[in-house]
Design a protein around this motif. Structure first.
Motif, PDB file in Angstrom:
ATOM      1  N   VAL A 158     -51.325-111.153   1.310  1.00  0.00           N
ATOM      2  CA  VAL A 158     -51.961-110.006   0.745  1.00  0.00           C
ATOM      3  C   VAL A 158     -51.610-108.683   0.587  1.00  0.00           C
ATOM      4  CG1 VAL A 158     -54.254-108.895   0.721  1.00  0.00           C
ATOM      5  CG2 VAL A 158     -54.033-111.156   1.568  1.00  0.00           C
ATOM      6  N   GLY A 159     -50.699-108.453   1.081  1.00  0.00           N
ATOM      7  CA  GLY A 159     -49.894-107.141   1.127  1.00  0.00           C
ATOM      8  C   GLY A 159     -50.313-106.058   2.046  1.00  0.00           C
ATOM      9  N   ALA A 168     -50.348-100.228 -12.279  1.00  0.00           N
ATOM     10  CA  ALA A 168     -51.528-100.214 -13.631  1.00  0.00           C
ATOM     11  C   ALA A 168     -52.476 -99.358 -13.160  1.00  0.00           C
ATOM     12  CB  ALA A 168     -51.706-101.650 -13.821  1.00  0.00           C
ATOM     13  N   SER A 169     -52.791 -99.301 -11.847  1.00  0.00           N
ATOM     14  CA  SER A 169     -54.233 -98.228 -11.459  1.00  0.00           C
ATOM     15  C   SER A 169     -53.864 -97.025 -11.133  1.00  0.00           C
ATOM     16  CB  SER A 169     -54.837 -98.998 -10.429  1.00  0.00           C
ATOM     17  OG  SER A 169     -54.000 -98.931  -9.164  1.00  0.00           O
ATOM     18  N   ASN A 170     -52.636 -96.445 -11.457  1.00  0.00           N
ATOM     19  CA  ASN A 170     -52.344 -95.336 -11.205  1.00  0.00           C
ATOM     20  C   ASN A 170     -52.911 -94.181 -12.259  1.00  0.00           C
ATOM     21  OD1 ASN A 170     -50.903 -92.680 -10.810  1.00  0.00           O
ATOM     22  ND2 ASN A 170     -49.228 -93.234 -12.243  1.00  0.00           N
ATOM     23  N   MET A 205     -39.383-101.599  -0.526  1.00  0.00           N
ATOM     24  CA  MET A 205     -39.623-100.552   0.021  1.00  0.00           C
ATOM     25  C   MET A 205     -40.848-100.332   0.826  1.00  0.00           C
ATOM     26  SD  MET A 205     -38.573 -98.374  -3.636  1.00  0.00           S
ATOM     27  CE  MET A 205     -38.683 -96.816  -2.997  1.00  0.00           C
ATOM     28  N   ILE A 206     -41.843-100.899   0.599  1.00  0.00           N
ATOM     29  CA  ILE A 206     -43.299-100.484   1.133  1.00  0.00           C
ATOM     30  C   ILE A 206     -43.059-101.859   2.295  1.00  0.00           C
ATOM     31  CG2 ILE A 206     -44.388 -99.650  -0.513  1.00  0.00           C
ATOM     32  CD1 ILE A 206     -45.994-102.110  -0.887  1.00  0.00           C
ATOM     33  N   GLY A 207     -42.101-102.508   2.651  1.00  0.00           N
ATOM     34  CA  GLY A 207     -42.265-103.441   3.805  1.00  0.00           C
ATOM     35  C   GLY A 207     -43.272-104.787   3.362  1.00  0.00           C
ATOM     36  N   SER A 208     -43.269-104.994   2.256  1.00  0.00           N
ATOM     37  CA  SER A 208     -44.039-105.930   1.800  1.00  0.00           C
ATOM     38  C   SER A 208     -43.383-106.910   0.818  1.00  0.00           C
ATOM     39  CB  SER A 208     -45.504-105.584   1.385  1.00  0.00           C
ATOM     40  OG  SER A 208     -46.190-105.105   2.316  1.00  0.00           O
ATOM     41  N   ALA A 213     -49.131-107.516  -6.306  1.00  0.00           N
ATOM     42  CA  ALA A 213     -50.126-106.523  -5.875  1.00  0.00           C
ATOM     43  C   ALA A 213     -49.486-104.826  -6.280  1.00  0.00           C
ATOM     44  CB  ALA A 213     -50.376-106.589  -4.402  1.00  0.00           C
ATOM     45  N   VAL A 214     -48.023-105.030  -6.141  1.00  0.00           N
ATOM     46  CA  VAL A 214     -47.423-103.929  -6.368  1.00  0.00           C
ATOM     47  C   VAL A 214     -47.547-103.478  -8.068  1.00  0.00           C
ATOM     48  CG1 VAL A 214     -45.331-102.762  -7.065  1.00  0.00           C
ATOM     49  CG2 VAL A 214     -45.673-103.718  -4.787  1.00  0.00           C
ATOM     50  N   ALA A 215     -47.453-104.369  -9.118  1.00  0.00           N
ATOM     51  CA  ALA A 215     -47.896-104.130 -10.223  1.00  0.00           C
ATOM     52  C   ALA A 215     -49.163-103.768 -10.687  1.00  0.00           C
ATOM     53  CB  ALA A 215     -47.374-105.452 -11.052  1.00  0.00           C
TER      54      ALA A 215
END
Length: 353
Positions: free
Chosen positions: A126-127, A312-314, A297-300, A306-308
């Motif tokens: 899930v991240g 997109a939600s930024n 970079m975020i450890g996932s 989920a990163v994408a």
């Protein structure tokens, strides 16, 4: 048969290869590997004999592996839903539908897994951890109730908060804005905005007294309509002078006169989104990273999709530089404000290094 490599990211492929070597069941469903010499594709945890690394290619889905000419392994049956995927789905269902989030120990008993294994499995797929997922879902429920017109006290208890203290706690608060910004779609909140011309076309800048809530590009009417739709009950004020400092900083950045935008923002985010956005701000000016590299970079490393979605939600273009994230092969992928703007931004940054 010529195998098709789904990802050319060395860091991502290294993480996947290590998962294959470890027969890591936590990675089940996150990727599949094909063996070019046998024409078979497997799960990461497949008990079959380990292949030579140079013969291995990776796929995100069984369908992609089959489209490349590989057939499913009879031992690990990669086309079937795994026990691990079922456990994660069960946990998400429990967290989505429980008024009070179950503890990790309770979730572990429900799935017949150890707490440590469940924690690792859930985060890999899930991240975020089960607790972080539960906090994000609670924040979403709170926002929905506030937007529907509930008062803060009613909304916080309906969303699953035990008291007002948990709403404002720095460890659990994921609203981003003060609760009043979401009450009745922004009732009681003053948002100043301005639509100005920029090198990337018309640009909307909007902010509360706490910081920016939007930096967007597009057509005048569409930009304003989107802001009003998001905050239908906020007091929206067309007030360019109040935003002059932010606008000037952004225009200087677009002109190549500034290389960073350290402007305060006042936006809602889950813990996972926050981690992604912080990682994006760490990408140096003039450089890019792939979605897989950001996940690393975020450890996932498995949370590429989920990163994408977080990119997109930024809601604040340039402040959070999601334009610096590209596909693993270097190609430009979708950009909320248009791929041509993304191409122009990257070109300007490369030339201005």
């Amino acid at each position: 048969m010529t195998p098709v490599l789904e990802s050319s990211s060395a860091s991502s492929d290294e993480a996947r290869w290590q998962a294959v070597l470890a027969r890591d069941a936590a990675q089940d469903g996150l990727f599949y590997y094909g063996v070019g010499t046998t024409g078979i594709f497997c799960r990461p945890a497949c008990p079959s004999r380990l292949p030579r690394r140079e013969n291995v290619v990776y796929f995100e889905t069984p369908e992609a592996a089959q489209a490349a000419g590989f057939r499913a392994c009879l031992r690990c049956q990669p086309g079937q839903v795994s026990v691990q995927q079922q456990a994660v789905a069960q946990v998400k269902c429990l967290l989505d539908n429980s008024e009070t989030a179950p503890t990790l120990a309770e979730l572990a008993r429900a799935t017949q897994l150890s707490p440590a294994h469940l924690q690792r499995l859930f985060k890999a797929q899930v991240g975020v951890s089960p607790k972080q997922y539960a906090l994000a879902r609670r924040a979403e429920r709170l926002k929905a109730r506030l937007r529907s017109g509930s008062d803060v006290t009613t909304a916080l208890f309906d969303a699953g908060h035990a008291s007002a203290s948990t709403l404002y706690s720095s460890q659990t608060d994921q609203l981003g804005m003060a609760p009043g910004a979401y009450q009745k779609g922004g009732a009681g909140q003053r948002i100043a905005y301005a639509v100005v011309s920029s090198r990337l076309g018309q640009m909307l800048v909007a902010a509360t007294p706490r910081g920016l809530v939007a930096v967007r590009f597009g057509e005048d009417t569409e930009l304003l309509a989107e802001l009003r739709s998001e905050y239908p009950h906020a007091e929206l004020s067309d007030d360019g002078p109040a935003l002059q400092a932010q606008i000037s900083a952004i225009q200087a950045y677009l002109a190549g006169q500034e290389r960073s935008l350290n402007l305060p923002r006042d936006v809602s985010s889950s813990d996972f989104q926050c981690r992604v956005w912080e990682a994006l701000q760490a990408i140096p000016y003039g450089e890019t990273r792939s979605y897989a590299q950001v996940a690393e970079m975020i450890g996932s490393p498995a949370a590429v999709r989920a990163v994408a979605r977080a990119c997109a939600s930024n809601p604040v273009a340039l402040i959070v530089p999601c334009h610096r994230v590209v596909r693993s092969d270097g190609a430009l992928s979708g950009y909320r404000w248009g791929v041509e703007r993304k191409r122009a931004l990257l070109k300007n940054e490369r030339e201005g290094k």
